[in-house]
Scaffold this active site. Structure first.
Site, PDB file in Angstrom:
ATOM      1  N   PRO A 129       1.166  -1.248  -0.306  1.00 49.34           N
ATOM      2  CA  PRO A 129       0.186   0.143  -0.417  1.00 49.34           C
ATOM      3  C   PRO A 129       0.564   0.869  -0.057  1.00 49.34           C
ATOM      4  CG  PRO A 129      -0.025  -1.296   2.350  1.00 49.34           C
ATOM      5  CD  PRO A 129       0.865  -1.909   1.379  1.00 49.34           C
ATOM      6  N   CYS A 130       1.535   1.619  -1.060  1.00 52.95           N
ATOM      7  CA  CYS A 130       2.109   2.722  -0.870  1.00 52.95           C
ATOM      8  C   CYS A 130       1.736   3.910  -1.684  1.00 52.95           C
ATOM      9  CB  CYS A 130       3.445   2.751  -2.277  1.00 52.95           C
ATOM     10  SG  CYS A 130       2.828   2.749  -3.722  1.00 52.95           S
TER      11      CYS A 130
END
Lengths: 161, 205
Positions: B164-165
């Site tokens: 989940p950047c």
């Protein structure tokens, strides 16, 4: 090493029609699909060890030709059913309703050409390969490839109505 | 007939009914999907591990990613949607807010050495619905001076959404660059905010 090969799917998308056409032209409607399928399977297996990404289309068509020869040998008969004019009437050259059948007499004559002439002329005009490539596939010199093609054309011109 | 037959044209007109080959799954399988956050390419290895979950807005971007997969993993890459069933289902559920995590195994074959530190660190430390700044993540990774490098590592994340950047934002809270575009980043953060609020309101086991 260091060859940047495109994703194999790119080859399939770009060339599957050409491979299938050549397979059908060399092996006929009965074995054509099998030959094309075998060619792709062999190409996929060999792909990572390919030394050059140049002219992948010619590489694929050369494999297709080899597979057509293999089917021919394993069946112990001439691969194209159009060689027998009687069977030509019963076996459709194509198996789809929307397939076009231009110059059917041409294919009946092609089927009667001497083996190497038939392969050379099909590789040249269906495969759109150049003489050095055809020579490689047939195991002869480019000069011989030229001669096989021109002899084949001469015969076809003479016999076509 | 007096006209000589145009033999090359006659050969060229040969058009049998043909079918594309049916090939088994190989070293890499992929699929391209239009998702609510954009056009994405998902790719997995023959062992099922996901190697790419990336935005490919056009075919040029798709080709670039396939070229990277070819160099970094294997050129035996085939389009096989069924091989990506699990990843596609999980992505769809995640994007619809029906799930908060991924169980599909991942493989960082496309990641740099530094990304192999940053991406797992991010996944382990910044939970669903939370946000961190680049600096905070750098500090969490015990590289407090590497905020900029962390930003670059996240910007080139090969496993978007799954790793989940999108949860990492600028120090002033602004949504900075995202491979899928800022609208996609905003969608993901809003989605998670709502999801996390629901979770707090109705705690589950």
């Amino acid at each position: 090493m260091g060859v940047n090969l495109p994703a194999f799917q790119t080859l399939v998308d770009a060339h599957w029609r050409d491979v299938a056409r050549l397979a059908h032209a060399l092996a006929g409607p009965v074995d054509g699909d099998d030959v094309a399928q075998q060619a792709w399977t062999q190409a996929l297996a060999a792909y990572p060890s390919l030394r050059s990404a140049g002219n992948l289309r010619a590489w694929l068509l050369t494999i297709t030709h080899r597979c057509a020869m293999d089917v021919h040998r394993s069946r112990g008969r001439r691969p194209v059913p159009h060689d027998d004019p009687a069977s030509l009437a019963s076996v459709p050259l194509t198996d789809g309703p929307d397939a076009t059948l231009p110059h059917e007499p041409l294919w009946a004559l092609v089927a009667r050409l001497p083996e190497r002439q038939r392969h050379a002329v099909v590789l040249k005009y269906v495969g759109d390969l150049d003489h050095p490539r055809i020579a490689l596939a047939l195991g002869c010199s480019p000069a011989m490839s030229r001669r096989l093609v021109s002899d084949a054309l001469a015969t076809l011109r003479k016999e076509l109505p | 007939m007096n006209d000589p037959v145009d033999l090359p044209a006659a050969f060229a007109a040969f058009s049998p009914a043909v079918h594309p080959p049916l090939l088994p799954t190989s070293d890499v399988s992929y699929v391209v999907d239009d998702t609510v956050v954009g056009r994405m390419l998902l790719a997995s290895r023959s062992d099922g591990a996901l190697v790419a979950s990336a935005y490919v807005p056009d075919t040029a971007a798709e080709d670039r990613l396939l070229a990277r997969l070819s160099t970094r993993v294997s050129p035996r890459i085939l389009r096989h949607p069924a091989a990506l069933d699990l990843a596609r289902r999980e992505l769809e559920d995640f994007l619809a807010g029906r799930s908060r995590r991924f169980t599909v195994r991942t493989d960082l074959a496309l990641a740099s050495d530094f990304q192999r530190v940053v991406l797992p660190g991010l996944a382990a430390s910044v939970e669903y619905g939370r946000r961190a700044t680049y600096g905070e993540l750098a500090t969490l990774l015990q590289r407090p001076t590497a905020a900029r490098a962390v930003g670059a590592a996240l910007g080139a994340n090969p496993l978007c959404v799954v790793v989940p950047c999108h949860r990492v934002v600028a120090s002033d809270g602004a949504l900075t660059g995202y491979a899928g575009g800022l609208a996609a980043k905003r969608y993901l953060l809003d989605l998670e905010m709502r999801g996390a609020a629901t979770l707090r309101a109705r705690p589950q086991g």
